[in-house]
Write a protein that holds these residues in place. Structure first.
Motif, PDB file in Angstrom:
ATOM      1  N   PHE A  68       0.938  -1.559  -0.427  1.00 13.47           N
ATOM      2  CA  PHE A  68      -0.449   0.050  -0.133  1.00 13.47           C
ATOM      3  C   PHE A  68       0.497   1.357  -0.156  1.00 13.47           C
ATOM      4  N   GLN A  69       1.817   1.340   0.598  1.00 18.87           N
ATOM      5  CA  GLN A  69       2.600   2.308   0.865  1.00 18.87           C
ATOM      6  C   GLN A  69       3.253   2.715  -0.613  1.00 18.87           C
ATOM      7  N   ASN A  70       3.855   1.874  -0.851  1.00 21.05           N
ATOM      8  CA  ASN A  70       4.444   1.949  -1.843  1.00 21.05           C
ATOM      9  C   ASN A  70       3.910   2.238  -3.405  1.00 21.05           C
ATOM     10  N   GLN A  71       2.179   1.823  -3.325  1.00 19.50           N
ATOM     11  CA  GLN A  71       1.345   1.741  -4.611  1.00 19.50           C
ATOM     12  C   GLN A  71       0.544   2.487  -4.540  1.00 19.50           C
ATOM     13  N   VAL A  72      -0.093   3.286  -3.540  1.00 22.47           N
ATOM     14  CA  VAL A  72      -0.671   4.553  -3.226  1.00 22.47           C
ATOM     15  C   VAL A  72      -0.253   6.033  -3.213  1.00 22.47           C
ATOM     16  N   LEU A  73       1.009   6.117  -1.981  1.00 21.49           N
ATOM     17  CA  LEU A  73       1.203   7.052  -1.142  1.00 21.49           C
ATOM     18  C   LEU A  73       2.405   7.628  -2.707  1.00 21.49           C
ATOM     19  N   LEU A  77      -2.149   8.848  -3.584  1.00 22.34           N
ATOM     20  CA  LEU A  77      -2.842   9.975  -2.372  1.00 22.34           C
ATOM     21  C   LEU A  77      -1.753  10.909  -1.491  1.00 22.34           C
ATOM     22  N   GLN A  78      -1.749  12.196  -1.907  1.00 20.60           N
ATOM     23  CA  GLN A  78      -0.505  12.519  -1.261  1.00 20.60           C
ATOM     24  C   GLN A  78      -0.566  13.461   0.454  1.00 20.60           C
ATOM     25  N   ALA A  79      -0.351  11.657   1.047  1.00 20.33           N
ATOM     26  CA  ALA A  79      -0.948  11.861   2.424  1.00 20.33           C
ATOM     27  C   ALA A  79       1.206  11.000   3.123  1.00 20.33           C
ATOM     28  N   THR A  80       0.897  11.250   3.831  1.00 15.08           N
ATOM     29  CA  THR A  80       1.294  10.269   5.130  1.00 15.08           C
ATOM     30  C   THR A  80       0.721   8.863   5.569  1.00 15.08           C
ATOM     31  N   VAL A 138      -7.926   2.159  -1.931  1.00 14.04           N
ATOM     32  CA  VAL A 138      -8.431   3.695  -2.204  1.00 14.04           C
ATOM     33  C   VAL A 138      -9.936   3.230  -3.053  1.00 14.04           C
ATOM     34  N   ASP A 139     -10.915   4.151  -2.697  1.00 18.22           N
ATOM     35  CA  ASP A 139     -12.410   3.732  -3.767  1.00 18.22           C
ATOM     36  C   ASP A 139     -12.542   4.890  -4.469  1.00 18.22           C
ATOM     37  N   ASP A 140     -12.253   6.273  -3.893  1.00 19.05           N
ATOM     38  CA  ASP A 140     -12.954   7.492  -4.746  1.00 19.05           C
ATOM     39  C   ASP A 140     -11.835   8.313  -3.598  1.00 19.05           C
ATOM     40  N   LEU A 141     -11.644   9.226  -4.922  1.00 14.63           N
ATOM     41  CA  LEU A 141     -11.244  11.068  -3.752  1.00 14.63           C
ATOM     42  C   LEU A 141     -12.528  12.095  -3.994  1.00 14.63           C
ATOM     43  N   GLN A 142     -13.273  11.927  -2.821  1.00 10.55           N
ATOM     44  CA  GLN A 142     -15.012  12.490  -3.686  1.00 10.55           C
ATOM     45  C   GLN A 142     -14.525  14.119  -3.560  1.00 10.55           C
ATOM     46  N   GLU A 143     -14.326  14.379  -4.753  1.00 10.13           N
ATOM     47  CA  GLU A 143     -14.439  15.792  -5.061  1.00 10.13           C
ATOM     48  C   GLU A 143     -15.014  17.142  -4.493  1.00 10.13           C
ATOM     49  N   LEU A 144     -15.013  17.782  -4.276  1.00  9.65           N
ATOM     50  CA  LEU A 144     -15.971  18.588  -3.920  1.00  9.65           C
ATOM     51  C   LEU A 144     -16.523  20.099  -4.612  1.00  9.65           C
ATOM     52  N   TYR A 145     -16.341  20.649  -5.693  1.00  6.99           N
ATOM     53  CA  TYR A 145     -16.919  21.039  -6.729  1.00  6.99           C
ATOM     54  C   TYR A 145     -18.117  20.813  -6.683  1.00  6.99           C
ATOM     55  N   ILE A 197      -8.289  15.551   1.127  1.00  9.10           N
ATOM     56  CA  ILE A 197      -6.492  14.442   0.749  1.00  9.10           C
ATOM     57  C   ILE A 197      -6.712  15.109  -0.702  1.00  9.10           C
ATOM     58  N   GLU A 198      -5.035  15.708  -1.247  1.00  8.54           N
ATOM     59  CA  GLU A 198      -5.278  16.084  -2.630  1.00  8.54           C
ATOM     60  C   GLU A 198      -4.270  14.686  -3.144  1.00  8.54           C
ATOM     61  N   GLY A 199      -4.851  14.710  -4.158  1.00  3.77           N
ATOM     62  CA  GLY A 199      -4.302  12.893  -5.360  1.00  3.77           C
ATOM     63  C   GLY A 199      -4.324  13.103  -7.217  1.00  3.77           C
TER      64      GLY A 199
END
Length: 201
Positions: free
Chosen positions: A60-65, A100-103, A177-184, A132-134
């Protein structure tokens, strides 16, 4: 291109070899015991006919972050990172993927949040409380890993993730990671008020 070939030489060679050739290469390699075990596990997973193994904390650390030094708006982000991070499903292209740009610690904390519906409506995801940005990678062509072509989309929103227990380390870990729900707002193109000031309850 030369950097990609030199830094990913082993995975590229592995993709071109047949299983019997893997064994010959493996027997005469100078891999450490830990690397040898990981290599054997990788081969077993790759050529197994059973269900795919669940990702570990390390995968997960290698392939998602996301790489913190690379701009998320780069149009080639997905094509480069999917190859560099060896993201595939038994050599087949994944139809979609998130970086995802997160720790890792920030993402792992999301596993403690209450269940919410995933994008398919099943209530088994956890939603981040912070934005979270991604990068969202959408497959546009290709079937096998060397031919995978992705379109990259910068996203900023609330992450929806699934989690599971990893027995060997006795921890609950982020799984997918299923989704990043945008705010727009799609109608007005503006950020929702609750996105700026999220409710406290």
């Amino acid at each position: 291109m030369w950097i990609l070939i030199t830094t990913q030489l082993l995975p590229l060679l592995l993709l071109m070899l047949q299983p019997l050739q893997f064994e010959k290469l493996f027997k005469y390699s100078d891999l450490s015991d830990v690397d040898s075990e990981e290599f054997e596990d990788y081969l077993e997973e790759l050529y197994s006919t059973g269900p795919t193994k669940a990702p570990t904390k390390k995968t997960f650390q290698n392939q998602v972050l996301a790489d913190p030094d690379r701009p998320l708006s780069d149009p080639h982000y997905c094509n480069d990172e999917v190859r560099m991070k060896n993201v595939h499903n038994r050599l087949y292209c994944k139809k979609e993927h998130f970086f995802l740009q997160a720790t890792y610690e920030e993402v792992q904390k999301i596993c403690r949040h209450l269940f919410v519906p995933c994008k398919n409506g099943v209530k088994k995801c956890h939603r981040s409380k912070k934005l979270i940005e991604g990068v969202y990678c959408s497959l546009t062509s290709g079937t096998m890993i060397v031919d995978c072509i992705y379109e990259s989309f910068y996203k900023r929103g609330f992450a929806l993730i699934t989690c599971r227990w990893q027995n060997d380390i006795q921890e609950i870990i982020p799984d997918h990671v299923d989704d990043l729900q945008e705010l727009y707002s799609q109608q007005k193109g503006i950020i929702h008020q609750e996105a700026i000031f999220p409710p406290l309850f």
